[in-house]
Design an enzyme around this catalytic site. Structure first.
Site, PDB file in Angstrom:
ATOM      1  CB  SER A 210      -6.361   2.765   0.043  1.00 24.20           C
ATOM      2  OG  SER A 210      -4.980   2.980  -0.087  1.00 24.20           O
TER       3      SER A 210
ATOM      4  CD  GLN B 226      -4.323   1.111  -3.103  1.00 22.60           C
ATOM      5  OE1 GLN B 226      -3.699   2.074  -3.508  1.00 22.60           O
ATOM      6  NE2 GLN B 226      -4.045   0.525  -1.950  1.00 22.60           N
TER       7      GLN B 226
ATOM      8  CG  ASP C  95      -2.036   1.015   1.135  1.00 27.78           C
ATOM      9  OD1 ASP C  95      -2.516   1.280   0.015  1.00 27.78           O
ATOM     10  OD2 ASP C  95      -2.420   1.580   2.175  1.00 27.78           O
TER      11      ASP C  95
END
Length: 311
Positions: free
Chosen positions: A253, A303, A229
C-alpha cells in the site's frame, strides 16, 4: 440471529449452530493490539502480533493511528475522514510509537495528524478529521451491488481448499484464526489465475467481526479501517489474473483514504464493493464502498498500491 453476547471474561463470543460458545481468540488479540499504551501526552505505543511476518500489516498501523488520534478528541465527535501514507515497511519485532499533533479544535470539526515512528524514522502518517453530528441534506446516488446473501456463500477457507494443492505455506496461512470473517460474492484471485474468464476489475466481499462488540462508534470505524486494507490490492491483481504466491509480483500500500458517511456496526455484515479503474508503471488504483445489509452506503475507500513485477 440476534445480537451476540459477551463471555464472562469479556472475550467476544457467538454461539455456533449447535449452541456451543465460540471464542474468537484472533479478534481478542486484535482488540488488545488496538488498546494502545499512553506513554506521554499525545504519545502512544502499539505492538504487533507475535507472528512470523516480514512487515506490519498496513491495516493494523492505520487502525492503531486512528485509535491514537481518537484518544485526543472529545467524545461527541466522530471521525468522518482519514488520509494516510505508508512510508516505510513496519518492523513487527519492535513497538510502534504514535505521535499525535493537535492541528485544530473548532466548534464542529477537529483535525489531528499522526506520525508512526520506528527506529527513529516515520513509517506512516495520517491526517484524520472528526465532526460533531449535525442535521443536513441527505442523498445516496450509489446503489449496492446485487449479490447473494453472506449466509449463502462459502467461507474463504472452503473455496481455497480445492485450489491450494501442494502449497503447504498457503494452507498454513489460511488455517490461522482470523479476526475478520469474509465471504466472497465474486472470484478469488487464485480462481482467476487458473481461469482467465474469471478476470475482472471488480470484487464484492461480505465481511464482519464475528463477535459482540461494544457500542463505541470509534471502535467500529477503527475495525472498518483495519479490514479495508485486506482486499483492495487483490482487486488490482484480479484484473490481470495474478495471485499472491502464484505470480511473480510484489505489492504494498502507498496511500489510503477513507470517508465515513453514517454510523454502522462492524459486527454486522458489510458488503465491500471494490473496483480497480487503472494500473500502470508499477502502481495501481483501487476504490471501494461499504454498504450495510440494507443497502446504506456507510464508508468510501480509495487506495493506491505498488504492484511490481519480479523476476
Amino acid at each position: 440471529m440476534g445480537r451476540p453476547r459477551s463471555g464472562r471474561s469479556g472475550v467476544p463470543v457467538r454461539d455456533d449452530t449447535e449452541g456451543n460458545t465460540v471464542v474468537n481468540e484472533a479478534l481478542k488479540e486484535l482488540l488488545d493490539l488496538l488498546d494502545l499504551e499512553q506513554i506521554e501526552l499525545d504519545i502512544f505505543r502499539g505492538r504487533s502480533p507475535e507472528e512470523r511476518i516480514q512487515r506490519v500489516f498496513g491495516g493494523q498501523v492505520a487502525a492503531q493511528a486512528l485509535v491514537a488520534a481518537g484518544r485526543t478528541v472529545p467524545k461527541d465527535r466522530n471521525v468522518h475522514s482519514l488520509h494516510a501514507y505508508f512510508i516505510r515497511p513496519g518492523d513487527p519485532s519492535v513497538p510502534i510509537v504514535y505521535n499525535v499533533e493537535r492541528l485544530r479544535d473548532g466548534r464542529s470539526f477537529t483535525t489531528r495528524r499522526v506520525v508512526a515512528v520506528q527506529h527513529g524514522k516515520a513509517i506512516f502518517t495520517m491526517s484524520a478529521s472528526f465532526h460533531v453530528l449535525e442535521e443536513g441534506v441527505e442523498h445516496q446516488a450509489l446503489v449496492a451491488p446485487q449479490v447473494p446473501a453472506p449466509e449463502t456463500l462459502p467461507t474463504v477457507q472452503e473455496r481455497m481448499a480445492e485450489l491450494l494443492g501442494d502449497h503447504p505455506e498457503m494452507r498454513e496461512m489460511l488455517a490461522r484464526p482470523r479476526p475478520v470473517e469474509a465471504r466472497y460474492a465474486s472470484p478469488l484471485t487464485w480462481e482467476a489465475y487458473h481461469d482467465p474468464e474469471l478476470r475482472s476489475a471488480k470484487t464484492n466481499v461480505w465481511f464482519r467481526y464475528d463477535a459482540d462488540l461494544p457500542d463505541d462508534p470509534l471502535l467500529h470505524v477503527v475495525l472498518a479501517a483495519y479490514a479495508s486494507d485486506f482486499t483492495l490490492v487483490d482487486t488490482i491483481l484480479l484484473s490481470h489474473g495474478m495471485a499472491w504466491g502464484l505470480s511473480n509480483v510484489m505489492g504494498a500500500s502507498l496511500d489510503h483514504a477513507m470517508w465515513f458517511h453514517r454510523p454502522f456496526r462492524a459486527d454486522d455484515w458489510l458488503l465491500y464493493a471494490q473496483e480497480s479503474p487503472w494500473s500502470a508503471g508499477a502502481r495501481g488504483l483501487a476504490r471501494g464502498e461499504m454498504y450495510t445489509a440494507s443497502g446504506e452506503l456507510v464508508v468510501s475507500v480509495v487506495q493506491e498500491a505498488m504492484v511490481r513485477l519480479t523476476k
